[in-house]
Design an enzyme around this catalytic site. Sequence first.
Site, PDB file in Angstrom:
ATOM      1  N   TRP A   1     -44.427  20.534  17.475  1.00  0.00           N
ATOM      2  CA  TRP A   1     -42.368  19.855  16.999  1.00  0.00           C
ATOM      3  C   TRP A   1     -42.196  19.663  18.387  1.00  0.00           C
ATOM      4  O   TRP A   1     -41.040  18.887  18.211  1.00  0.00           O
ATOM      5  CB  TRP A   1     -42.260  21.559  17.062  1.00  0.00           C
ATOM      6  CG  TRP A   1     -42.484  22.620  15.396  1.00  0.00           C
ATOM      7  CD1 TRP A   1     -43.350  23.671  15.581  1.00  0.00           C
ATOM      8  CD2 TRP A   1     -41.981  21.611  14.322  1.00  0.00           C
ATOM      9  NE1 TRP A   1     -42.651  23.624  14.693  1.00  0.00           N
ATOM     10  CE2 TRP A   1     -42.281  22.998  13.569  1.00  0.00           C
ATOM     11  CE3 TRP A   1     -41.038  20.394  13.786  1.00  0.00           C
ATOM     12  CZ2 TRP A   1     -42.718  22.369  12.516  1.00  0.00           C
ATOM     13  CZ3 TRP A   1     -41.345  20.421  12.558  1.00  0.00           C
ATOM     14  CH2 TRP A   1     -42.352  21.161  11.251  1.00  0.00           C
TER      15      TRP A   1
ATOM     16  N   ASP B   1     -35.272  22.627  21.628  1.00  0.00           N
ATOM     17  CA  ASP B   1     -35.635  23.229  20.070  1.00  0.00           C
ATOM     18  C   ASP B   1     -36.284  24.600  20.065  1.00  0.00           C
ATOM     19  O   ASP B   1     -36.981  24.646  20.682  1.00  0.00           O
ATOM     20  CB  ASP B   1     -36.481  22.439  19.268  1.00  0.00           C
ATOM     21  CG  ASP B   1     -36.735  22.741  18.127  1.00  0.00           C
ATOM     22  OD1 ASP B   1     -36.247  24.190  17.229  1.00  0.00           O
ATOM     23  OD2 ASP B   1     -37.581  22.132  17.716  1.00  0.00           O
TER      24      ASP B   1
ATOM     25  N   LYS C   1     -36.182  31.074  10.805  1.00  0.00           N
ATOM     26  CA  LYS C   1     -37.789  32.585  11.683  1.00  0.00           C
ATOM     27  C   LYS C   1     -36.596  33.762  12.433  1.00  0.00           C
ATOM     28  O   LYS C   1     -37.746  34.557  12.374  1.00  0.00           O
ATOM     29  CB  LYS C   1     -38.281  31.096  12.532  1.00  0.00           C
ATOM     30  CG  LYS C   1     -39.258  30.326  12.516  1.00  0.00           C
ATOM     31  CD  LYS C   1     -38.543  29.246  11.684  1.00  0.00           C
ATOM     32  CE  LYS C   1     -39.812  27.628  11.431  1.00  0.00           C
ATOM     33  NZ  LYS C   1     -39.577  26.728  12.024  1.00  0.00           N
TER      34      LYS C   1
HETATM   35  C1  LIG Z   1     -39.855  25.701  12.183  1.00  0.00           C
HETATM   36  C2  LIG Z   1     -39.833  24.699  13.185  1.00  0.00           C
HETATM   37  C3  LIG Z   1     -39.277  23.677  13.312  1.00  0.00           C
HETATM   38  C4  LIG Z   1     -38.342  22.279  11.663  1.00  0.00           C
HETATM   39  O1  LIG Z   1     -37.366  23.283  11.331  1.00  0.00           O
HETATM   40  P1  LIG Z   1     -36.197  22.774   9.886  1.00  0.00           P
HETATM   41  O2  LIG Z   1     -35.381  23.571   9.963  1.00  0.00           O
HETATM   42  O3  LIG Z   1     -37.427  22.836   8.604  1.00  0.00           O
HETATM   43  O4  LIG Z   1     -36.112  20.827  10.282  1.00  0.00           O
HETATM   44  C5  LIG Z   1     -38.346  22.683  14.328  1.00  0.00           C
HETATM   45  N1  LIG Z   1     -38.580  22.615  14.899  1.00  0.00           N
HETATM   46  C6  LIG Z   1     -39.264  24.319  15.419  1.00  0.00           C
HETATM   47  C7  LIG Z   1     -40.000  24.715  16.862  1.00  0.00           C
HETATM   48  C8  LIG Z   1     -39.941  25.294  14.523  1.00  0.00           C
HETATM   49  O5  LIG Z   1     -40.486  26.052  14.228  1.00  0.00           O
END
Ligand SMILES: *Cc1c(COP(=O)(O)O)cnc(C)c1O
Length: 359
Positions: A102, A171, A195
Amino acid sequence: MTQVYNFSSGPAVLPREVMLAAQAELTDWHGTGMSVMEMSHRGREFTQIITEAEADLRKLLALPSDYTVLFMQGGAHFHFAMVPLNLAQEGDTVDYVDTGHWSRIAIKEARRYANVHVVASGEAGRFTSIPDEAQWQHSSKAAYLHYCSNETIGGVEFPFVPQSQAPLVCDMSSNILSQPLDVSRFGLIYAGAQKNIGPSGLTLAIVRDDLLGRARAATPTMLDYQVHAAADSLYNTPPTFAIYVAGLVFKWLLEQGGLAGIAQRNIEKAALLYETLDASGFYHCPVDRPYRSRMNVPFRLTEDRLDDAFLEGAKARGLLQLKGHRSVGGMRASIYNAMPLEGVKALCDYLREFEKTHG
Ligand SMILES: *Cc1c(COP(=O)(O)O)cnc(C)c1O
């Protein structure tokens, strides 16, 4: 329906109590005769829902007053572009920590808008660890420092908040609200909801107020944090039902003793699972111990050819979605806030049983 435990990495399991509460008022929210799905996002009822959701989130995080909460769409992916567009001018240098899947996607997107400098990378160790912070090469005038606090696919989690002169951007999609957090260390936090917060379609951003209103001129309106802040997240129609469910999750978390309470349970669940994996010579978790994620636990069987049998047996016992990401193979158990301890115990029992019969 027999009891199942869902180990999906996302969209992921939600608290049972939240699902039942949403079900009970699905067609009639609080005696209005309307579903939340059918309400105007500017009406009195939804205003109450979003206001309460924000207040509960602020309580959970003990959020300082100079931070704005944004309920948005577009997923974490939107923020991969929004962060450089809003926090850096063309030609500015921006710092990124590269810890896996990511953070790499964030880096790739940022390269379209700014001069990306990678301060440290876990690539040499195949992303099974976090590079020693003392060795990070910060640039002298970075517009911000970006990192991913939990690599959902690799299962690597930061056990610390990095030091930074530049505003810290994170993030936090897969470990937000899993433990207490000192938000004052951050300039900006973003997280897809699917999540640890609620249904997909909702994305949360928490922005320190001095970072609002800085977007470069060509930034699309919808990608300007200030536009959403000025409209209290109602610039256009927000994902109303997802915000409502997230609000129920926030209330559930408060009932669990807040973030300190849920952290205690998360520590217990992760310890149990890693101990079970480590105690066996049959399973292997590749991640460096101090950086093992409490949320996403990747592991392999000694023989890949047993993967299908393992997954089939798991499914027969109601242990669902344990297949690892296609880029790494093997297995992954995601044990977010809403995964009960009983689910992890059931998985550990199955791990021992499968080893006995196949090891
Ligand atoms: C799932 C995830 C993403 C992607 O998220 P989207 O909502 O599908 O854009 C980005 N960063 C992390 C750490 C994730 O777990």
